[in-house]
Scaffold this active site. Structure first.
Site, PDB file in Angstrom:
ATOM      1  CG  HIS A 139      -2.998   2.173  -1.799  1.00  0.00           C
ATOM      2  ND1 HIS A 139      -3.201   2.110  -0.549  1.00  0.00           N
ATOM      3  CD2 HIS A 139      -4.027   1.347  -2.204  1.00  0.00           C
ATOM      4  CE1 HIS A 139      -4.270   1.769  -0.058  1.00  0.00           C
ATOM      5  NE2 HIS A 139      -4.726   1.052  -1.217  1.00  0.00           N
ATOM      6  CD  GLU A 182      -0.810   0.254  17.546  1.00  0.00           C
ATOM      7  OE1 GLU A 182      -0.797   0.639  18.621  1.00  0.00           O
ATOM      8  OE2 GLU A 182      -1.703   0.845  16.576  1.00  0.00           O
ATOM      9  CB  CYS A 211      -4.201  15.527 -23.790  1.00  0.00           C
ATOM     10  SG  CYS A 211      -4.170  16.130 -21.947  1.00  0.00           S
ATOM     11  CB  THR A 228      -1.176  -2.816   6.879  1.00  0.00           C
ATOM     12  OG1 THR A 228      -2.123  -1.972   6.663  1.00  0.00           O
ATOM     13  CG2 THR A 228      -1.223  -4.073   7.031  1.00  0.00           C
ATOM     14  CD  GLN A 232      -2.510  -1.389   2.783  1.00  0.00           C
ATOM     15  OE1 GLN A 232      -3.390  -0.784   3.007  1.00  0.00           O
ATOM     16  NE2 GLN A 232      -1.793  -2.101   3.671  1.00  0.00           N
ATOM     17  CB  CYS A 281      -2.597  13.623 -17.617  1.00  0.00           C
ATOM     18  SG  CYS A 281      -3.665  14.803 -18.390  1.00  0.00           S
ATOM     19  CB  CYS A 305      -4.976  12.169 -21.836  1.00  0.00           C
ATOM     20  SG  CYS A 305      -3.612  12.582 -21.391  1.00  0.00           S
TER      21      CYS A 305
HETATM   22  P1  OAD Z   1      -1.772   3.122   8.964  1.00  0.00           P
HETATM   23  O1  OAD Z   1      -0.825   4.482   9.336  1.00  0.00           O
HETATM   24  O2  OAD Z   1      -3.199   3.002   9.022  1.00  0.00           O
HETATM   25  O3  OAD Z   1      -1.312   1.832   9.979  1.00  0.00           O
HETATM   26  C1  OAD Z   1       0.180   1.608  10.149  1.00  0.00           C
HETATM   27  C2  OAD Z   1       0.516   0.486  11.008  1.00  0.00           C
HETATM   28  O4  OAD Z   1       1.799   0.418  11.250  1.00  0.00           O
HETATM   29  C3  OAD Z   1      -0.386   0.639  12.564  1.00  0.00           C
HETATM   30  O5  OAD Z   1      -0.954  -0.372  12.915  1.00  0.00           O
HETATM   31  C4  OAD Z   1       0.977   0.663  13.377  1.00  0.00           C
HETATM   32  O6  OAD Z   1       0.591   0.289  14.597  1.00  0.00           O
HETATM   33  C5  OAD Z   1       1.940   0.151  12.729  1.00  0.00           C
HETATM   34  N1  OAD Z   1       3.538   0.392  12.746  1.00  0.00           N
HETATM   35  C6  OAD Z   1       3.619   1.767  13.236  1.00  0.00           C
HETATM   36  N2  OAD Z   1       5.246   1.806  13.362  1.00  0.00           N
HETATM   37  C7  OAD Z   1       5.698   0.424  13.294  1.00  0.00           C
HETATM   38  C8  OAD Z   1       6.872  -0.171  13.175  1.00  0.00           C
HETATM   39  N3  OAD Z   1       7.996   0.339  13.458  1.00  0.00           N
HETATM   40  N4  OAD Z   1       6.811  -1.486  12.911  1.00  0.00           N
HETATM   41  C9  OAD Z   1       5.807  -2.039  12.780  1.00  0.00           C
HETATM   42  N5  OAD Z   1       4.385  -1.592  12.479  1.00  0.00           N
HETATM   43  C10 OAD Z   1       4.374  -0.247  13.039  1.00  0.00           C
HETATM   44  O7  OAD Z   1      -0.937   2.786   7.785  1.00  0.00           O
HETATM   45  P2  OAD Z   1      -1.528   1.807   6.503  1.00  0.00           P
HETATM   46  O8  OAD Z   1      -2.169   0.562   7.229  1.00  0.00           O
HETATM   47  O9  OAD Z   1      -0.357   1.507   5.550  1.00  0.00           O
HETATM   48  O10 OAD Z   1      -4.043   5.053   1.636  1.00  0.00           O
HETATM   49  O11 OAD Z   1      -2.756   2.594   5.911  1.00  0.00           O
HETATM   50  C11 OAD Z   1      -3.388   2.118   4.800  1.00  0.00           C
HETATM   51  C12 OAD Z   1      -3.820   3.249   3.810  1.00  0.00           C
HETATM   52  O12 OAD Z   1      -4.446   4.291   4.437  1.00  0.00           O
HETATM   53  C13 OAD Z   1      -2.399   4.024   3.023  1.00  0.00           C
HETATM   54  O13 OAD Z   1      -2.088   3.228   1.895  1.00  0.00           O
HETATM   55  C14 OAD Z   1      -3.127   4.959   2.684  1.00  0.00           C
HETATM   56  C15 OAD Z   1      -3.818   5.506   3.996  1.00  0.00           C
HETATM   57  O14 OAD Z   1      -4.862   6.509   3.979  1.00  0.00           O
HETATM   58  C16 OAD Z   1      -4.114   6.011   0.735  1.00  0.00           C
HETATM   59  O15 OAD Z   1      -3.695   7.309   0.980  1.00  0.00           O
HETATM   60  C17 OAD Z   1      -5.118   5.653  -0.204  1.00  0.00           C
END
Ligand code: OAD
Length: 237
Positions: free
Chosen positions: A112, A207, A142, A180, A94, A120, A123
């Site tokens: 993502h 966590e 374009c 994530t 992501q 663009c 286009c």
């Molecule tokens: P989040 O910020 O939602 O979650 C990050 C996760 O990483 C959390 O559960 C933290 O506990 C964990 N974390 C933080 N530091 C860490 C470390 N040192 N080691 C291991 N884990 C750690 O990020 P994503 O789940 O990636 O999308 O978010 C998903 C999507 O939401 C992103 O791709 C983005 C965002 O909005 C778009 O912008 C479309």
């Protein structure tokens, strides 16, 4: 670990927590990007229509931060997993940074999008992009003005390569979810899909994520510590 009759296949889903220790911020942690910015204003097509300059400012900063970031021990361990595993390893990320590539992973799907590409809005023309974007730019294809935007997926848009990703999930024997929060779909639903395919699913995160109860194995801690240890152990089994 091999399931009878199935070729070994690992699908890795990575998120912002994997790159956190490379100095790139997460979204939802304390001090996360979505505590400082309104995602509706900087990460939606409507936000770009209302105020393209604010969106460019947000992503220009992120581009410059990631250009200077270096992969960490967790990225390198995942690249080693891809190189040494007896089977396929597909990384679905992501993250819009290039840290998996820089660490040496090759089978990467950027669901993502990528901050180092522009497209663009008129286009759909795409090209590599390492500079700031601005409303002054004209599309090389374009020739229309004001449409060049980062090639990242915004809320309300369909993530990339979904058919390919679901194909890999339907064949995977191991699913790893790393760094994530499990709050953003469709990625948050991948664990259910992998479980349906009979995969062993593992959460590696600081966590418990939203979907923690769905995983068959859960390891909590910093990515740079738990991911290399997991990969060492996994490659020995
Ligand atoms: P989040 O910020 O939602 O979650 C990050 C996760 O990483 C959390 O559960 C933290 O506990 C964990 N974390 C933080 N530091 C860490 C470390 N040192 N080691 C291991 N884990 C750690 O990020 P994503 O789940 O990636 O999308 O978010 C998903 C999507 O939401 C992103 O791709 C983005 C965002 O909005 C778009 O912008 C479309």
């Amino acid at each position: 670990m091999q399931q009878s009759g199935k070729r070994n296949k690992i699908v890795i889903l990575s998120g912002a927590g994997l790159s956190a220790e490379s100095g790139l911020g997460t979204f939802r942690d304390k001090d996360g990007l979505w505590t400082k910015f309104d995602l509706n204003e900087v990460a939606t097509p409507g936000g770009f229509e209302r105020n393209p300059s604010a969106v460019h400012e947000f992503y220009n900063l992120r581009r410059s931060l990631q250009i200077n970031a270096k992969p960490n021990a967790a990225h390198f361990a995942l690249a080693r997993l891809e190189q040494e595993y007896n089977g396929d390893v597909i990384t679905v990320t992501q993250n819009i940074d290039q840290l998996h590539e820089q660490a040496g992973s090759r089978n990467i799907i950027h669901m993502h999008g990528e901050i180092n590409k522009a497209k663009c809005a008129h286009c759909g023309h795409r090209e590599p992009w390492f500079e700031d974007l601005s409303t002054d730019l004209v599309c090389k294809n374009c020739r229309k003005p004001e449409g060049m935007r980062p090639d990242v997926v915004w809320f309300g848009e369909m993530p990339y390569f979904m058919d390919e990703i679901f194909h890999h999930l339907s064949k995977c024997t191991t699913f790893l979810s790393i760094g994530t929060s499990g709050t953003v779909y469709p990625a948050a639903g991948f664990v259910s899909e992998a479980n349906r395919s009979g995969a062993h699913s593992v959460e590696l995160n600081l966590e418990p994520s939203e979907g923690v109860s769905e995983f068959s194995e859960v390891i909590h801690g910093k990515a740079t510590e738990i991911v290399p240890a997991f990969v060492d152990r996994f490659l020995k089994t």
